[in-house]
Design a protein around this motif. Structure first.
Motif, mmCIF file in Angstrom:
data_model
loop_
_atom_site.group_PDB
_atom_site.id
_atom_site.type_symbol
_atom_site.label_atom_id
_atom_site.label_comp_id
_atom_site.label_asym_id
_atom_site.label_seq_id
_atom_site.Cartn_x
_atom_site.Cartn_y
_atom_site.Cartn_z
ATOM 1 N N VAL A 175 -1.402 -16.657 -2.148
ATOM 2 C CA VAL A 175 -0.289 -16.630 -3.088
ATOM 3 C C VAL A 175 0.785 -17.618 -2.631
ATOM 4 O O VAL A 175 1.324 -17.498 -1.529
ATOM 5 N N GLY A 176 1.073 -18.604 -3.471
ATOM 6 C CA GLY A 176 2.090 -19.587 -3.141
ATOM 7 C C GLY A 176 3.491 -19.011 -3.261
ATOM 8 O O GLY A 176 3.694 -17.884 -3.737
ATOM 9 N N TYR A 177 4.457 -19.791 -2.828
ATOM 10 C CA TYR A 177 5.852 -19.372 -2.883
ATOM 11 C C TYR A 177 6.500 -19.878 -4.168
ATOM 12 O O TYR A 177 6.117 -20.917 -4.706
ATOM 13 N N PRO A 178 7.483 -19.145 -4.679
ATOM 14 C CA PRO A 178 8.128 -19.546 -5.936
ATOM 15 C C PRO A 178 8.953 -20.818 -5.759
ATOM 16 O O PRO A 178 9.232 -21.253 -4.633
ATOM 17 N N GLU A 179 9.368 -21.390 -6.871
ATOM 18 C CA GLU A 179 10.220 -22.573 -6.801
ATOM 19 C C GLU A 179 11.594 -22.186 -6.268
ATOM 20 O O GLU A 179 12.265 -21.308 -6.810
ATOM 21 N N ILE A 180 11.987 -22.838 -5.204
ATOM 22 C CA ILE A 180 13.326 -22.671 -4.647
ATOM 23 C C ILE A 180 14.149 -23.926 -4.950
ATOM 24 O O ILE A 180 15.343 -23.861 -5.220
ATOM 25 N N HIS A 181 13.481 -25.064 -4.912
ATOM 26 C CA HIS A 181 14.079 -26.339 -5.286
ATOM 27 C C HIS A 181 13.040 -27.107 -6.089
ATOM 28 O O HIS A 181 11.860 -26.756 -6.098
ATOM 29 N N SER A 182 13.468 -28.168 -6.763
ATOM 30 C CA SER A 182 12.520 -29.013 -7.485
ATOM 31 C C SER A 182 11.710 -29.812 -6.471
ATOM 32 O O SER A 182 12.292 -30.400 -5.541
ATOM 33 N N PRO A 183 10.394 -29.854 -6.587
ATOM 34 C CA PRO A 183 9.571 -30.587 -5.626
ATOM 35 C C PRO A 183 10.038 -32.031 -5.454
ATOM 36 O O PRO A 183 10.381 -32.713 -6.416
ATOM 37 N N GLY A 184 10.100 -32.465 -4.205
ATOM 38 C CA GLY A 184 10.444 -33.845 -3.907
ATOM 39 C C GLY A 184 11.909 -34.124 -3.671
ATOM 40 O O GLY A 184 12.261 -35.204 -3.193
ATOM 41 N N GLN A 185 12.800 -33.190 -3.954
ATOM 42 C CA GLN A 185 14.216 -33.480 -3.791
ATOM 43 C C GLN A 185 14.629 -33.360 -2.332
ATOM 44 O O GLN A 185 13.973 -32.704 -1.527
ATOM 45 N N ARG A 199 -4.169 -3.162 10.318
ATOM 46 C CA ARG A 199 -3.575 -1.998 9.680
ATOM 47 C C ARG A 199 -4.361 -1.608 8.424
ATOM 48 O O ARG A 199 -4.642 -0.420 8.182
ATOM 49 N N ALA A 200 -4.724 -2.598 7.628
ATOM 50 C CA ALA A 200 -5.476 -2.323 6.406
ATOM 51 C C ALA A 200 -6.839 -1.719 6.729
ATOM 52 O O ALA A 200 -7.299 -0.786 6.052
ATOM 53 N N MET A 201 -7.488 -2.214 7.770
ATOM 54 C CA MET A 201 -8.792 -1.686 8.147
ATOM 55 C C MET A 201 -8.658 -0.263 8.672
ATOM 56 O O MET A 201 -9.499 0.593 8.398
ATOM 57 N N ALA A 202 -7.597 0.003 9.425
ATOM 58 C CA ALA A 202 -7.381 1.357 9.945
ATOM 59 C C ALA A 202 -7.159 2.356 8.822
ATOM 60 O O ALA A 202 -7.485 3.538 8.952
ATOM 61 N N ASP A 203 -6.611 1.881 7.707
ATOM 62 C CA ASP A 203 -6.370 2.741 6.546
ATOM 63 C C ASP A 203 -7.530 2.703 5.548
ATOM 64 O O ASP A 203 -7.388 3.167 4.411
ATOM 65 N N ASN A 204 -8.659 2.147 5.983
ATOM 66 C CA ASN A 204 -9.865 2.073 5.139
ATOM 67 C C ASN A 204 -9.597 1.360 3.814
ATOM 68 O O ASN A 204 -10.121 1.734 2.755
ATOM 69 N N ALA A 205 -8.785 0.313 3.862
ATOM 70 C CA ALA A 205 -8.424 -0.407 2.641
ATOM 71 C C ALA A 205 -9.507 -1.386 2.184
ATOM 72 O O ALA A 205 -9.566 -1.739 1.005
ATOM 73 N N PHE A 206 -10.348 -1.840 3.112
ATOM 74 C CA PHE A 206 -11.405 -2.782 2.760
ATOM 75 C C PHE A 206 -12.715 -2.048 2.524
ATOM 76 O O PHE A 206 -13.113 -1.188 3.324
ATOM 77 N N GLY A 207 -13.377 -2.394 1.439
ATOM 78 C CA GLY A 207 -14.657 -1.760 1.131
ATOM 79 C C GLY A 207 -15.255 -2.351 -0.134
ATOM 80 O O GLY A 207 -14.742 -3.327 -0.694
ATOM 81 N N ALA A 208 -16.328 -1.730 -0.587
ATOM 82 C CA ALA A 208 -17.044 -2.242 -1.757
ATOM 83 C C ALA A 208 -16.191 -2.213 -3.025
ATOM 84 O O ALA A 208 -16.397 -3.012 -3.944
ATOM 85 N N ARG A 209 -15.217 -1.305 -3.098
ATOM 86 C CA ARG A 209 -14.376 -1.194 -4.292
ATOM 87 C C ARG A 209 -13.244 -2.215 -4.311
ATOM 88 O O ARG A 209 -12.592 -2.411 -5.344
ATOM 89 N N THR A 210 -12.975 -2.846 -3.182
ATOM 90 C CA THR A 210 -11.870 -3.789 -3.104
ATOM 91 C C THR A 210 -12.162 -4.992 -3.994
ATOM 92 O O THR A 210 -13.189 -5.633 -3.853
ATOM 93 N N ARG A 211 -11.235 -5.281 -4.900
ATOM 94 C CA ARG A 211 -11.437 -6.367 -5.856
ATOM 95 C C ARG A 211 -10.578 -7.583 -5.554
ATOM 96 O O ARG A 211 -10.967 -8.705 -5.854
ATOM 97 N N THR A 212 -9.389 -7.369 -4.967
ATOM 98 C CA THR A 212 -8.486 -8.484 -4.702
ATOM 99 C C THR A 212 -7.786 -8.293 -3.368
ATOM 100 O O THR A 212 -7.261 -7.213 -3.089
ATOM 101 N N VAL A 213 -7.793 -9.336 -2.558
ATOM 102 C CA VAL A 213 -7.002 -9.369 -1.329
ATOM 103 C C VAL A 213 -6.072 -10.568 -1.440
ATOM 104 O O VAL A 213 -6.523 -11.718 -1.454
ATOM 105 N N ALA A 214 -4.788 -10.314 -1.571
ATOM 106 C CA ALA A 214 -3.792 -11.369 -1.740
ATOM 107 C C ALA A 214 -3.075 -11.624 -0.422
ATOM 108 O O ALA A 214 -2.644 -10.686 0.244
ATOM 109 N N ILE A 215 -2.949 -12.895 -0.052
ATOM 110 C CA ILE A 215 -2.314 -13.276 1.211
ATOM 111 C C ILE A 215 -1.180 -14.255 0.920
ATOM 112 O O ILE A 215 -1.400 -15.328 0.355
#
Length: 302
Positions: free
Chosen positions: A195-205, A107-123
């Motif tokens: 991009v990681g996910y936010p804290e939903i619970h304390s790690p390890g619990q 979809r992004a490629m069809a909308d010409n979103a990728f190119g030399a001006r693209t600075r950040t691609v967040a996944i």
């Protein structure tokens, strides 16, 4: 890996390859300039409200609330809306079902979103995917709400939760590698950020909590869910290192603000103390603001 598992993996890989190959532009086509920011993700990027689900269409049809972190980041960076491509959608996955990474890249490629001006691609993907070789299962709230059986770590062996051992950095990297390669080819100046996910619970619990109508409800046997959230965080981080991408540690910027904390930055279930119609366990406006601020800082460092 047994032969049946190999067939599933190869089938998924071939399917992704077919989708991406189908959007390769002709050699004679003029390369687009691209858009400054491209966001690919699931409901943690799109966010939205429960009522939006009835308006979700078959194409993208994914409502992005004004407070979602990509929308807030757009304002922080002072970018024009048409200089940003946000293909994130509720239910988005890497390659399991629905609006996959390959489809979002297409979809992004069809909308010409990728190119030399693209600075950040967040996944921001992986939460909705199935993990496991023999009987892959996606994370399900049904397991968490099982009052009798609970959702302890044994739930994975019972086929009620993802196989935690399958959620690794190498597995994550293998599943996203082809799309990342395409992105880097068509947007050679862009930084790829997982991009990681936010804290939903304390790690390890081992327990999990959600505020239901303003009342904290605890599932004491939730190790399969909390363990999965811990594993997906580590897998994204490790995959970023393997693929020489950046990793945004959303957990660190939302620490102490998980579900049922004094100041939660994730929504409950029809909880008047957060956002009444927000998606349960998804970021509030303040949680998204923290992620947007961290993304802005990461981008400015580059």
């Amino acid at each position: 890996m047994k032969s049946s598992a190999r067939v599933r993996v190869l089938t998924a890989a071939c399917g992704a390859a077919a989708v991406l190959t189908a959007v390769t532009p002709p050699a004679t086509a003029q390369a687009p300039d691209g858009k400054t920011l491209v966001v690919i993700g699931d409901s943690f990027a799109a966010n939205g409200e429960i009522l939006d689900l009835v308006n979700t269409g078959a194409d993208t049809g994914c409502a992005h609330v004004p407070t979602s972190w990509p929308t807030q980041l757009t304002r922080r960076l002072e970018l024009a809306p048409d200089d940003v491509q946000d293909t994130s959608c509720q239910g988005g996955t890497i390659d399991t079902s629905g609006w996959t990474l390959a489809h979002q890249v297409k979809r992004a490629m069809a909308d010409n979103a990728f190119g030399a001006r693209t600075r950040t691609v967040a996944i921001q993907l992986g939460m909705n995917d199935a993990w496991g070789a023999e009987k892959p299962v996606a994370l399900s709230m049904a397991c968490l709400s099982d009052v009798l059986a609970g959702c302890g770590r044994e739930a994975a062996a019972q086929g009620r939760a993802p196989d935690l051992d399958a959620v690794t950095g190498r597995a994550y990297a293998d599943r996203v590698r082809q799309a990342v390669t395409y992105i880097r080819y068509y947007a050679p100046n862009a930084r790829v950020v997982f991009v990681g996910y936010p804290e939903i619970h304390s790690p390890g619990q081992e327990s999990a909590c959600a505020s239901v109508l303003g009342v904290d409800v605890v599932q004491p046997r939730a190790g399969a869910v909390t363990g999965f959230l811990d594993r997906i965080d580590a897998a994204q981080r490790e995959a970023a290192a393997l693929l020489q991408a950046d990793f945004l540690d959303s957990r660190s910027v939302t620490t102490g603000h998980g579900a049922c904390t004094p100041e939660p930055w994730v929504d409950g279930i029809f909880d008047p103390g957060t956002e009444l119609f927000g998606f349960p366990w998804h970021p509030t406006a303040q949680g998204d603001s923290a992620v947007a601020g961290a993304m802005q800082e990461l981008i400015s460092e580059g």
